[in-house]
Design a protein around this motif. Structure first.
Motif, PDB file in Angstrom:
ATOM      1  N   ASP A 229       0.859  -1.280  -0.037  1.00 15.56           N
ATOM      2  CA  ASP A 229       0.244  -0.120   0.136  1.00 15.56           C
ATOM      3  C   ASP A 229       0.924   1.405   0.022  1.00 15.56           C
ATOM      4  O   ASP A 229       0.445   2.405   0.447  1.00 15.56           O
ATOM      5  N   LEU A 230       2.032   1.301  -0.327  1.00 19.71           N
ATOM      6  CA  LEU A 230       3.061   2.310  -0.353  1.00 19.71           C
ATOM      7  C   LEU A 230       2.539   3.392  -1.355  1.00 19.71           C
ATOM      8  O   LEU A 230       2.207   2.624  -2.570  1.00 19.71           O
ATOM      9  N   ASN A 231       2.522   4.736  -1.245  1.00 20.82           N
ATOM     10  CA  ASN A 231       2.342   5.695  -2.589  1.00 20.82           C
ATOM     11  C   ASN A 231       3.777   5.921  -3.064  1.00 20.82           C
ATOM     12  O   ASN A 231       4.490   6.681  -2.840  1.00 20.82           O
ATOM     13  N   VAL A 232       3.992   4.933  -4.014  1.00 19.67           N
ATOM     14  CA  VAL A 232       5.352   4.916  -4.482  1.00 19.67           C
ATOM     15  C   VAL A 232       5.393   5.212  -5.944  1.00 19.67           C
ATOM     16  O   VAL A 232       4.412   4.795  -6.643  1.00 19.67           O
ATOM     17  N   SER A 233       6.238   5.906  -6.483  1.00 19.72           N
ATOM     18  CA  SER A 233       6.532   6.318  -8.060  1.00 19.72           C
ATOM     19  C   SER A 233       8.047   6.181  -8.349  1.00 19.72           C
ATOM     20  O   SER A 233       8.542   6.476  -7.418  1.00 19.72           O
ATOM     21  N   VAL A 260       8.421   7.776  -2.077  1.00 16.66           N
ATOM     22  CA  VAL A 260       7.390   7.222  -1.466  1.00 16.66           C
ATOM     23  C   VAL A 260       6.626   8.361  -0.793  1.00 16.66           C
ATOM     24  O   VAL A 260       7.551   9.240   0.038  1.00 16.66           O
ATOM     25  N   LYS A 261       5.641   8.696  -0.989  1.00 20.70           N
ATOM     26  CA  LYS A 261       5.100   9.808  -0.180  1.00 20.70           C
ATOM     27  C   LYS A 261       4.101   9.338   0.998  1.00 20.70           C
ATOM     28  O   LYS A 261       3.541   8.221   0.934  1.00 20.70           O
ATOM     29  N   GLU A 262       4.194   9.906   2.226  1.00 15.53           N
ATOM     30  CA  GLU A 262       3.398   9.771   3.263  1.00 15.53           C
ATOM     31  C   GLU A 262       2.963  11.208   3.735  1.00 15.53           C
ATOM     32  O   GLU A 262       3.572  11.858   4.492  1.00 15.53           O
ATOM     33  N   GLY A 263       1.710  11.625   3.389  1.00  9.78           N
ATOM     34  CA  GLY A 263       1.125  12.950   3.627  1.00  9.78           C
ATOM     35  C   GLY A 263       1.946  13.939   3.082  1.00  9.78           C
ATOM     36  O   GLY A 263       2.031  13.851   1.467  1.00  9.78           O
ATOM     37  N   THR A 264       2.451  14.651   3.705  1.00 14.41           N
ATOM     38  CA  THR A 264       3.335  15.890   3.024  1.00 14.41           C
ATOM     39  C   THR A 264       4.947  15.635   2.833  1.00 14.41           C
ATOM     40  O   THR A 264       5.818  16.350   2.442  1.00 14.41           O
ATOM     41  N   ILE A 265       5.250  14.413   3.352  1.00 13.82           N
ATOM     42  CA  ILE A 265       6.599  14.138   3.313  1.00 13.82           C
ATOM     43  C   ILE A 265       6.994  13.183   2.194  1.00 13.82           C
ATOM     44  O   ILE A 265       6.244  11.924   2.010  1.00 13.82           O
TER      45      ILE A 265
END
Length: 853
Positions: A229-233, A260-265
């Motif tokens: 479920d990583l927000n990865v690109s 990898v994005k986690e919120g604003t990070i």
């Protein structure tokens, strides 16, 4: 009057503030290493990058070497050329000047020059040079050579190396199809819908670890391979490397970065993907797949907590060394070195070739490692960088650079550079095995087969122990003690802290066997010489009646002495010793296996004040963090980037190394991700390569063994015909028959029966008779691995426990072809049955390779 007083007061305040600002500025320059007269940043990378192309397929970005390299030990990548023997190239100059382009084609060991041709047919624009050339008709098909691209650059002559093979046709060993497959597979992992097409290539099972993204393989679940479920690109396009290529199989490596994005990070990670594939006309087969993911540590990206330094998704074996009290420690993350001083609330980035201001393919070459040697209470750090130097004073060189970080002036100074002609992979392997610096200014390092003492003050090197790599040696966990033996009558110990040596000698009639270290404690065995037996292959069996454990002061901690039972094998894992044991059969006077045993240390392993651990979080699964001894004052944390201290003259050290590879050959195992090990025993090398999976090459860079790449079937018909005409085959000793058939096959006639009766072993006879071949004892290797030699039309001799010998001379998908002198027949035997037969008899195999390969 009052206005004048106020004006004077304001002038004084302004003067005070000005003086204070100047003082702060000067102090800042001194503490951050910005004194231009004393130190300076590491110089920028300047060497161009060469990328090769074949049939318009662009692969294998190559780095330039400015120092001499031993080609015979340089593995590198490989590129095929088709029927026309033409290759294209692209040179990215990054603004540097390039002239006098040429190429050499050499034998794979580098000793013979096949061709030397200038490169003149190229075009140049926008810092890019593009051209092509054709190899002359001087090469043999399906044989590897070393291609060397040579050019003059801003910092001198540079050489770029790649293996090349002429496939004789335009199939190029199916390079295009395989590259398209691995790139498409990698791309699809970022989309679960697109990845469904590739799910059939996975072999998801219990062997896969689905708890971490730091290492994913072919056995992982579909969800794990597709990033969960990583927000990865993708953050960068993959660089494609062809690490190995054969007619049936190919190995590839992709290197790129993801975000990898986690919120604003947003966090950046280095990713390496390794593939081994097999092409068939029906479909592509994914034989092996592995992906490694490691966080590019950024101290400003919420990585530092109240008592933790977060390394996010990373492999857990983070190198960390702390001072005696734990108030200061150094750690390595993705080939970059940091020091944290808790008492002064400082985090310093000590070393790394890449950073925000220097971030391209040249600074990101991963052919080096950083090893922390010592850390003191003030935060001073001594460390070594081993391998290829991406930029700086030694750009393009291979060696070991030793540095000191002085925390008081916040500067890094090179104290020595140990020159090397070895490939960076081999050098990194040796330095990882042993690089130790005690209380003095001497670095002890393993270089090839010797341990050297490098004096960091007078920049000299001397051998401490000769030929240790060619014999039996062990190194303690801290690397402060080494043990070795050249014969079985004594073993030698040396403390590298005091450089004092001592011997432990066996009593009359006994042998002493060096087994290893359990932490810092020495483990060895004692064996009565009368209890030694030899199998038919000629390998000795040492039945040890005692296993002894001693501490660094020579005190006996354990004396394992079972009555009537002997130990023949030892495996030391952490604080446990596993013992393989036998009993003597009084009738035959041979040894029979009995149940195993173990010795477990009750001493609790010491834990440091600052520890590396893995913790589980929701989306990121397992992450790595350093838990600090004391809380970190985040708002007051000072992050420093020291410069390098300037010096005049050279601090280079050139050790004198000259190993005789013919007398004691080494075997190099290369797996999917690079070098896996270096061995003196070919059986150990083949066993590891079979698991890795990978290849084994010798000191001449030629193949000793290759995983897979077999024909569907093969049989050595010449031996089949010789066996049919062999007189009295069933009444002659089976070992005699097998040796006879091997020697006749190679055109050699010897009285094998007389030689065996005279005490010569099977190996001795083969070595004396096949003088142009290298004899390989592959004791313990599985049947599937030795079929590689049968595939090359080389017979394999198998010894059974009852003294019989057989030859393996053929195979197909379902069967082996065996020659059994006892029956006098050449016959097919089921593959599974064959595997069971030889496994139950210990997998005793002997074969050989010819030197001209």
């Amino acid at each position: 009057m009052r206005e004048t007083s106020i004006r004077l007061r304001l002038i004084k305040i302004a003067y005070f503030i000005l003086v204070l600002l100047i003082g702060i500025l000067v102090a800042s320059k001194l503490t951050n290493g910005e004194n231009t007269e004393m130190s300076a940043p590491m110089s920028d990378a300047s060497l161009p990058v060469v990328t090769l192309s074949t049939d318009k397929i662009l692969v294998n970005p190559l780095k330039g070497y400015t120092s001499e390299i031993d080609i015979g030990h340089l593995r590198g990548d490989i590129i095929p050329v088709g029927a026309g023997r033409s290759l294209g190239y692209r040179i990215d100059t990054f603004g540097s000047k390039v002239s006098d382009l040429q190429f050499e084609l050499r034998s794979i060991d580098g000793k013979s020059l096949v061709e030397n041709t200038p490169l003149t047919d190229y075009k140049e624009s926008d810092n890019v040079i593009e051209g092509s050339f054709q190899l002359k008709d001087l090469i043999s098909g399906q044989k590897e050579y070393m291609l060397v691209i040579i050019m003059d650059t801003d910092i001198g002559k540079a050489r770029y190396y790649s293996r090349v093979v002429w496939t004789e046709d335009d199939s190029l060993y199916h390079l295009k199809d395989e590259v398209e497959f691995v790139r498409a597979f990698s791309d699809a992992t970022f989309s679960k819908s697109e990845a469904q097409e590739y799910s059939r290539y996975l072999e998801s099972n219990s062997e896969g670890d689905n708890t971490t993204f730091s290492r994913v393989n072919i056995h992982s679940s579909f969800n794990q391979v597709t990033w969960g479920d990583l927000n990865v690109s993708r953050y960068s396009e993959p660089e494609v490397y062809v690490t190995d290529l054969h007619g049936q199989t190919g190995s590839y490596e992709l290197k790129y970065r993801v975000m990898v994005k986690e919120g604003t990070i947003s966090r950046i990670y280095n990713v390496t993907e390794d593939f081994r594939v097999r092409y068939t006309t029906d479909r592509m087969y994914l034989l092996n797949y592995e992906r490694r993911m490691n966080y590019v540590f950024d101290s400003g990206s919420y990585a530092v907590g109240t008592n933790t330094i977060g390394l996010s998704i990373s492999e857990p074996d983070v190198q960390l060394l702390e001072s005696s009290s734990g108030s200061a420690f150094a750690f390595v993350s993705e080939r970059r070195l940091y020091m944290f001083n808790n008492s002064e609330n400082k985090l310093a980035y000590l070393f790394g070739f890449y950073d925000t201001a220097h971030d391209d393919i040249r600074t990101r070459w991963d052919g080096h490692s950083v090893k922390i040697l010592k850390v003191d209470e003030a935060g001073n750090v001594r460390f070594a960088v081993a391998g290829y130097m991406n930029r700086g004073l030694h750009e393009g060189n291979v060696g070991v650079a030793v540095y000191d970080y002085d925390a008081s002036i916040n500067a890094v100074e090179e104290v020595a550079f140990v020159e090397s002609t070895q490939s960076e992979e081999i050098l990194m392997h040796y330095v990882d095995t042993l690089a130790y610096c005690g209380s003095g200014d001497v670095l002890y390092a393993m270089l090839d087969q010797d341990i050297y003492a490098v004096d960091l003050l007078d920049h000299s090197a001397s051998s401490v122990v000769d030929d240790i790599g060619a014999g039996q040696y062990k190194i303690s966990e801290s690397e402060s003690t080494i043990a070795w033996q050249s014969d079985l009558k004594k073993l030698s110990l040396m403390s590298l802290n005091s450089r004092t040596a001592s011997d432990i000698e066996a009593e009359d009639g006994d042998y002493i066997i060096l087994l290893g270290f359990m932490g810092e404690d020495l483990v060895y065995g004692l064996c009565h010489s009368a209890d030694v037996r030899t199998d038919r292959i000629g390998n000795p069996i040492y039945a040890m009646y005692t296993i002894r454990i001693e501490d660094t002061d020579g005190n006996t901690l354990e004396n394992y002495h079972p009555e009537g039972i002997y130990v023949t094998g030892v495996n030391i894992v952490d604080n446990q010793i596993r013992l393989s044991r036998v009993v003597r059969d009084e009738e035959s006077d041979n040894y029979i296996s009995t149940y195993d045993d173990q010795i477990t240390s009750t001493l609790k392993a010491e834990e440091g004040s600052n520890t590396v651990s893995q913790v589980s979080v929701d989306v990121f699964e397992k992450i790595v963090q350093i838990t600090t001894k004391s809380d970190i004052k985040q708002k007051q944390l000072r992050v420093l980037t020291p410069n390098q201290t300037l010096f005049e003259g050279s601090r280079n050290v050139a050790p004198d190394m000259d190993r005789d590879a013919a007398k004691k050959p080494f075997y190099y195992v290369y797996g999917l991700g690079g070098i896996e090990g270096i061995y003196t025993n070919p059986a150990d090398a083949v066993s590891l390569a079979n698991t890795a999976p990978g290849v084994v090459v010798g000191d001449d860079n030629r193949y000793v063994w290759v995983k897979g790449n077999l024909l569907r079937s093969n049989q050595i018909m010449s031996i089949t015909r010789s066996a049919e005409s062999y007189e009295d085959i069933t009444t002659t000793d089976s070992t005699v028959v097998c040796l006879d058939l091997i020697l006749r096959f190679e055109g050699v006639n010897r009285n094998v029966e007389a030689l065996l009766s005279g005490g010569s072993s099977v190996v001795d006879i083969l070595k004396d008779s096949l003088t142009e071949a290298q004899i390989l004892e592959l004791d313990g290797c599985p049947l599937s691995s030795v079929l590689y030699y049968v595939n090359q039309d080389i017979p394999v001799l198998a010894m059974l426990n009852d003294g019989r010998a057989m030859l393996v001379i053929g195979f197909n998908d379902l069967n082996t072809v065996l020659m059994d002198p006892q029956t006098g027949q050449v016959y097919k035997y089921g593959m599974n049955d064959s595997d069971k037969l030889f496994q139950e008899n210990g997998n005793h195999f002997i074969t050989y390779i010819k030197s001209q390969w």
